[in-house]
Write a protein that holds these residues in place. Structure first.
Motif, short mmCIF file in Angstrom:
data_model
loop_
_atom_site.label_atom_id
_atom_site.label_comp_id
_atom_site.label_asym_id
_atom_site.label_seq_id
_atom_site.Cartn_x
_atom_site.Cartn_y
_atom_site.Cartn_z
N THR A 58 86.61 54.64 -16.22
CA THR A 58 86.01 55.82 -15.60
C THR A 58 84.97 56.46 -16.51
N VAL A 61 81.73 54.57 -16.09
CA VAL A 61 81.13 54.90 -14.79
C VAL A 61 80.52 56.30 -14.84
N ASP A 97 92.95 59.42 -12.61
CA ASP A 97 93.07 58.02 -12.99
C ASP A 97 94.55 57.67 -13.07
N VAL A 311 82.11 58.73 -6.27
CA VAL A 311 83.03 57.68 -5.82
C VAL A 311 82.25 56.54 -5.18
N TYR A 313 79.34 55.57 -6.06
CA TYR A 313 78.79 54.82 -7.18
C TYR A 313 79.88 54.02 -7.90
N TYR A 314 81.04 54.63 -8.06
CA TYR A 314 82.16 53.96 -8.72
C TYR A 314 82.48 52.63 -8.02
N GLY A 319 78.93 50.21 -10.47
CA GLY A 319 80.09 50.94 -10.95
C GLY A 319 81.26 50.04 -11.27
#
Length: 346
Positions: A58, A61, A97, A311, A313-314, A319
């Protein structure tokens, strides 16, 4: 902080990610069509906490996303999956997470606080059982061994050899269904450093390696309490590396990048000793593989364009490349499609 090798990887890879994402006509989301010209329209804060295992993914990202959107600030913390869910279900974070699925009691806490969420699978990890590089007496441990050395009945064992009798009893009652006993163990100090109860890595280890034997023997489903516990994976690595006859466990990425300090042991669940590698973890052949997640507050996402874009993009190709960059295992195409579909249909 992650070790310096991770920081160097970020410095090298983030510019590549930015270059890929700044190409005219490129998209930030897996299937969207938002033009690159709008990348600077987002602003606000993103607050993320939870698993120390997932934190490196995370963080990568978030750093890349923050470079794309100069008006966005973010914080990514890693106190542990359990502590992260406590914050999340109290409405204090946007994303949690997690290195395990949310527990029933945690879900109940979210429900009572009217927190609506969605869990998204983003990667795979293989819990790695580790010892010092100087400990050449051990190269494989079975589930039977792990219970004898680390389970609830091993409390008070200060040497490896102290677990010999318990291992013999287990072998007599269980046979080789959960792997062969490697006793007699070395007549050496047993110094255990491992995650504490706030950690999803602790919960996953108990669920995968300890639970079945503990339930069969009518014992509490947990580990021995008398060891050096820490929520910080780097401290666990230091503790294991600092004793010649140590034992512990961490996520694969931390163990893999510290092979100069710790040995990653093969694990036997009954089908023979299997080393943790990207291939064996991805296939499930390695018996301590587990899924990694992010949990998103849906009510916040509904009113926060920045959170939704993050999110998106993740879960994009850019990502999701952070999973392997952080030394974890990418989910397969079908699982990724399921994760994206779950998010798109929220």
């Amino acid at each position: 902080m992650r070790p310096s090798t991770r920081l160097l990887a970020v410095l090298v890879v983030v510019p590549l990610i930015l270059a890929a994402c700044s190409t005219p006509g490129s998209s930030e989301s897996p299937g969207g069509s938002e033009p690159a010209a709008s990348v600077d329209t987002l602003s606000g804060d993103l607050v993320i906490s939870g698993s120390s295992t997932v934190k490196p993914i995370t963080s990568l990202v978030a750093e890349a996303f923050g470079n794309l959107h100069s008006g966005v600030t973010y914080s990514v913390d890693g106190p542990g999956t359990g502590d992260g869910f406590a914050l999340f279900c109290n409405g204090e974070t946007d994303i949690s997470d997690a290195s395990r699925p949310i527990k029933d009691e945690e879900a109940a806490n979210c429900d009572s606080a009217d927190i609506h969420y969605l869990g998204l699978k983003i990667g795979i990890d293989g819990l790695s059982v580790i010892t010092s590089v100087t400990n050449t007496a051990v190269d494989c441990l079975s589930f039977l061994d792990l219970y004898a050395l680390l389970g609830p009945e091993s409390q008070g064992f200060t040497t490896w050899a102290a677990a010999d009798l318990l291992a013999a009893n287990l072998a007599s009652s269980l046979g080789t269904d959960l792997g062969m006993s490697h006793a007699p163990y070395p007549a050496a100090d047993l110094d255990v450093t491992a995650p504490g109860e706030e950690s999803g890595t602790f919960d996953s280890f108990v669920e995968l390696a300890i639970k079945k034997i503990a339930e069969t023997r009518e014992q509490e489903v947990t580990t021995r309490p008398d060891y050096h516990a820490s929520p910080d994976d780097n401290i666990i690595i230091e503790g294991v590396a600092g004793s010649d006859t140590s034992l512990g466990w961490v996520g694969y990425a931390y163990a893999d990048e510290n092979r100069a300090q710790v040995n990653l042991l093969a694990v036997d669940k009954g089908d023979g000793c299997v080393d943790p590698t990207p291939d064996t973890i991805a296939s499930g052949e390695y018996p301590l593989a587990r899924d990694l997640y992010i949990y998103v507050n849906l009510d916040k996402a509904a009113v926060n364009e920045t959170l939704t874009a993050f999110v998106d993009y993740y879960l994009s190709e850019e990502g999701m490349s952070a999973v392997t960059l952080a030394d974890y295992i990418a989910i397969d195409d079908a699982s990724l499609a399921e994760t994206r579909s779950s998010w798109d249909s929220r």
